[in-house]
Design a protein around this motif. Structure first.
Motif, PDB file in Angstrom:
ATOM      1  N   PHE A 358       0.830  -1.211   0.000  1.00 21.80           N
ATOM      2  CA  PHE A 358       0.000   0.000   0.000  1.00 21.80           C
ATOM      3  C   PHE A 358       0.859   1.254   0.000  1.00 21.80           C
ATOM      4  N   ALA A 359       0.214   2.357  -0.383  1.00 22.83           N
ATOM      5  CA  ALA A 359       0.943   3.602  -0.652  1.00 22.83           C
ATOM      6  C   ALA A 359       0.480   4.732   0.266  1.00 22.83           C
ATOM      7  N   PRO A 360       1.287   5.062   1.271  1.00 19.79           N
ATOM      8  CA  PRO A 360       1.053   6.350   1.943  1.00 19.79           C
ATOM      9  C   PRO A 360       1.442   7.476   0.990  1.00 19.79           C
ATOM     10  N   ARG A 361       1.095   8.689   1.340  1.00 19.61           N
ATOM     11  CA  ARG A 361       1.422   9.827   0.469  1.00 19.61           C
ATOM     12  C   ARG A 361       2.908  10.154   0.581  1.00 19.61           C
ATOM     13  N   VAL A 362       3.630   9.913  -0.492  1.00 18.86           N
ATOM     14  CA  VAL A 362       5.077  10.166  -0.609  1.00 18.86           C
ATOM     15  C   VAL A 362       5.842   9.749   0.655  1.00 18.86           C
ATOM     16  N   GLY A 363       5.463   8.610   1.210  1.00 15.05           N
ATOM     17  CA  GLY A 363       6.170   8.053   2.355  1.00 15.05           C
ATOM     18  C   GLY A 363       5.839   8.656   3.695  1.00 15.05           C
ATOM     19  N   ARG A 364       4.984   9.640   3.732  1.00 16.93           N
ATOM     20  CA  ARG A 364       4.693  10.316   5.006  1.00 16.93           C
ATOM     21  C   ARG A 364       3.658   9.527   5.798  1.00 16.93           C
ATOM     22  N   VAL A 365       4.067   9.128   7.003  1.00 18.57           N
ATOM     23  CA  VAL A 365       3.152   8.453   7.917  1.00 18.57           C
ATOM     24  C   VAL A 365       3.201   9.216   9.255  1.00 18.57           C
ATOM     25  N   SER A 366       2.983   8.542  10.357  1.00 21.77           N
ATOM     26  CA  SER A 366       3.048   9.168  11.681  1.00 21.77           C
ATOM     27  C   SER A 366       3.133   8.049  12.701  1.00 21.77           C
ATOM     28  N   GLY A 367       3.412   8.417  13.948  1.00 25.52           N
ATOM     29  CA  GLY A 367       3.428   7.409  14.987  1.00 25.52           C
ATOM     30  C   GLY A 367       2.089   6.721  15.124  1.00 25.52           C
ATOM     31  N   ASP A 368       1.006   7.508  15.110  1.00 28.71           N
ATOM     32  CA  ASP A 368      -0.330   6.914  15.217  1.00 28.71           C
ATOM     33  C   ASP A 368      -0.614   5.972  14.054  1.00 28.71           C
ATOM     34  N   LEU A 369      -0.236   6.383  12.866  1.00 25.64           N
ATOM     35  CA  LEU A 369      -0.501   5.548  11.693  1.00 25.64           C
ATOM     36  C   LEU A 369       0.330   4.266  11.731  1.00 25.64           C
ATOM     37  N   LEU A 370       1.543   4.335  12.236  1.00 28.61           N
ATOM     38  CA  LEU A 370       2.354   3.120  12.373  1.00 28.61           C
ATOM     39  C   LEU A 370       1.707   2.154  13.359  1.00 28.61           C
ATOM     40  N   HIS A 371       1.090   2.683  14.410  1.00 30.26           N
ATOM     41  CA  HIS A 371       0.353   1.816  15.331  1.00 30.26           C
ATOM     42  C   HIS A 371      -0.824   1.151  14.621  1.00 30.26           C
ATOM     43  N   VAL A 372      -1.536   1.909  13.808  1.00 28.71           N
ATOM     44  CA  VAL A 372      -2.662   1.345  13.046  1.00 28.71           C
ATOM     45  C   VAL A 372      -2.170   0.222  12.125  1.00 28.71           C
ATOM     46  N   ILE A 373      -1.077   0.478  11.422  1.00 28.98           N
ATOM     47  CA  ILE A 373      -0.531  -0.529  10.509  1.00 28.98           C
ATOM     48  C   ILE A 373      -0.133  -1.783  11.288  1.00 28.98           C
ATOM     49  N   GLY A 374       0.476  -1.602  12.445  1.00 32.72           N
ATOM     50  CA  GLY A 374       0.840  -2.740  13.273  1.00 32.72           C
ATOM     51  C   GLY A 374      -0.375  -3.526  13.726  1.00 32.72           C
ATOM     52  N   ASP A 375      -1.430  -2.822  14.146  1.00 37.81           N
ATOM     53  CA  ASP A 375      -2.663  -3.498  14.567  1.00 37.81           C
ATOM     54  C   ASP A 375      -3.259  -4.317  13.421  1.00 37.81           C
ATOM     55  N   LEU A 376      -3.323  -3.706  12.232  1.00 44.45           N
ATOM     56  CA  LEU A 376      -3.905  -4.402  11.082  1.00 44.45           C
ATOM     57  C   LEU A 376      -3.047  -5.583  10.653  1.00 44.45           C
ATOM     58  N   ALA A 377      -1.728  -5.422  10.737  1.00 41.85           N
ATOM     59  CA  ALA A 377      -0.838  -6.517  10.355  1.00 41.85           C
ATOM     60  C   ALA A 377      -1.034  -7.717  11.283  1.00 41.85           C
ATOM     61  N   GLU A 378      -1.271  -7.466  12.550  1.00 38.84           N
ATOM     62  CA  GLU A 378      -1.492  -8.571  13.487  1.00 38.84           C
ATOM     63  C   GLU A 378      -2.899  -9.156  13.349  1.00 38.84           C
TER      64      GLU A 378
END
Length: 561
Positions: A358-378
């Motif tokens: 998946f594609a974030p906008r030009v690589g920009r994420v955030s701490g909160d978004l990384l937590h979301v990605i981790g939750d979804l990955a698990e």
């Protein structure tokens, strides 16, 4: 187990005679020829870690030795970021101390792009606790954080190192992060899983004083990916998966790739490297760079200049005779790359599961978004997440019947699994927001460009790369993009100096560098209109199966303006 510095490494005896030349150690000249070389001779950059822990984190920013602040800190992933409010016209005028903010960018190296739930959450926690929530996925599979205070660095290191992450040699004149395919070990069509070789090189040599004083940075890639997602053509050294005439799986070695102000594609050594030989061939190549690399002029200190002067044949001869002590057999060249190298979308793994890129906008994420990605990955997979060399992310090990549901959940957070060409293939460097070298804004400019192009050209689906860079240094690979945008100050219609871009057109990784049409520049304000105009012309004039780069080569200059 011996430390990296205790292990043997290919080396040669320096010549007895002393010759100034380009400051090459192997020719007997070891006296520093510039301030960077003097700084490295005075103290190994790796040693600054203890001073950060014991002194600077306790006594604060003002206590930092300038030689550490703007030099050795990089050996542990730290750069001072740009002080807010300084416009691009001042970038080349002000002294470093005038550009410096009291905060740092911190680069977390992620070799092979490999993250598990603990690592992802550690980065997310650090981002939220110490970096004002910032996090950017880079085009070298790292994650960069901003607004870091020196007082927080020891605590950050402790959190990262507890899960096996590090910032060591993420920057500086060192062997930086080793690129690897995010699908290593799982892709249906991969030639070889490069993970064991990445780990072998990392564990033997990263953090070793043997290679902590190189002429300049050294970028590596090891991959068996058929898409060639690690862009081996523009790395200092790259090992690319191949199968030889006897059916043996191994690697083809490339050396001397790099962009910046003097772009060069890597050259094939033409040698077949067995998997168990990779670490010593890598060590031999980086040793040649250490010993023969040009140290006199900083702008000529990359290995690409040495390879360009020597040629691949001589380089291979020196490698085999002076460093390896044995000859490598000839081997085959890798197959051509796929049109898109980014692993975006839902695709099968060899074990029957799916990976979801998946594609974030030009690589920009955030701490909160990384937590979301981790939750979804698990929730939907095994928890394994990978970063890519195109500022994207991939979740692995998703059951086939859950992949679409995961894609829907990612979409809710603007992490698109089926993005437009413009979202999928636009990259941007850090830009003037944080970078002391930048002249123009990049991240937000690129995000706005994506939004507007999606609105204006909703039916355009052809592969098209747009790379946005804030200065001439090509961190966002402008010379190998279909549309490469190099930030600079330009004159607008009123004769006033404003932010803008020089335009490079029709670049292709490993094939050709982008074409510069005389006088072709655009202001930042006029960027979207220009890109829309040239894309519409391509769409109207292209023949069947013709790529943008091919069209650029035959189009008239007026069509490109």
């Amino acid at each position: 187990m011996p430390s990296p510095s205790d292990r043997p490494v290919p080396t040669r005896r320096p010549a007895a005679r002393r010759k100034r030349g380009e400051g090459q150690w192997a020719l007997g000249y070891r006296e520093p020829l510039n301030k960077n070389e003097e700084n490295k001779k005075n103290d190994d950059g790796l040693n600054v870690r203890q001073r950060i822990i014991d002194v600077y984190s306790k006594t604060g920013f003002d206590s930092i030795d300038p030689a550490d602040l703007r030099g050795r800190f990089r050996w542990h992933g730290l750069y001072t970021q740009r002080r807010p409010g300084i416009d691009g016209g001042k970038t080349a005028i002000l002294e470093p101390e005038e550009l410096d903010d009291r905060y740092f960018m911190l680069r977390v190296r992620i070799d092979g792009g490999q993250l598990d739930p603990a690592r992802l959450r550690a980065i997310a926690n650090v981002a939220n606790k110490y970096a004002r929530g910032t996090a950017d996925v880079t085009d070298r599979q790292n994650i960069q954080l901003h607004w870091i205070e020196i007082e927080s660095v020891p605590a950050i290191w402790a959190e990262l190192e507890a899960v096996g992450l590090s910032t060591m040699e993420a920057c500086g004149d060192t062997p930086r992060v080793i690129l690897g395919c995010p699908l290593a070990g799982i892709a249906e069509d991969e030639i070889i899983d490069g993970t064991p070789q990445i780990e072998d090189v990392h564990d033997r040599y990263i953090g070793s004083p043997l290679f902590s004083n190189l002429p300049r940075k050294f970028k590596s890639a090891i991959s068996g990916c058929t898409a060639h997602c690690t862009v081996h053509e523009i790395n200092d050294v790259a090992f690319v998966g191949v199968v030889n005439e006897n059916g043996e799986v191994g690697y083809d070695a490339f050396v001397g790739g790099g962009l910046s102000t003097n772009p060069m594609f890597a050259q094939r050594l033409g040698a077949f490297v067995k998997p168990e030989q990779v670490h010593e061939v890598w060590a031999g190549i980086i040793s040649i760079f250490r010993d023969y690399g040009y140290r006199r002029l900083r702008h000529r200190a990359r290995i690409k200049f040495l390879v360009n002067d020597w040629g691949a044949e001589k380089f291979r001869e020196v490698l085999e005779k002076e460093y390896l002590g044995y000859a490598l057999p000839d081997g085959p060249a890798p197959a051509a790359p796929l049109p898109r190298r980014d692993h975006v979308g839902i695709h099968p793994q060899k074990d029957g599961n799916r990976y979801v890129g998946f594609a974030p906008r030009v690589g920009r994420v955030s701490g909160d978004l990384l937590h979301v990605i981790g939750d979804l990955a698990e929730e939907y997979g095994s928890g394994r997440v990978r970063t890519t060399a195109e500022q994207k992310l991939v979740i692995l090990d998703v059951p086939p019947d859950r992949a679409d549901d995961l894609a829907d959940e990612l979409e809710k957070h603007d992490l698109q699994v089926g993005p437009s060409t413009f979202r999928r293939q636009t990259m941007a460097c850090t830009g003037i927001e944080y970078c002391k070298l930048a002249i123009v804004e990049t991240k937000q400019r690129a995000m706005d460009l994506i939004d507007e192009l999606e609105r204006r050209l909703p039916d355009f689906t052809e592969p098209l790369t747009i790379n946005v860079n804030g200065c001439p240094n090509a961190c966002a690979r402008i010379q190998v993009a279909d549309i490469g945008l190099k930030g600079q100050l330009v004159m607008d219609e009123n004769g006033e100096q404003v932010e803008g871009f020089q335009v490079h057109l029709g670049g292709q990784v490993g094939a050709t560098f982008g074409k510069k049409v005389r006088g072709l520049k655009t202001t930042s304000a006029g960027l979207t209109d220009y890109v829309e105009r040239v894309v519409r012309r391509f769409d109207a004039q292209r023949t069947e199966d013709e790529t943008f780069a091919q069209w650029v080569q035959r189009a008239g200059d007026e069509d490109l303006k």
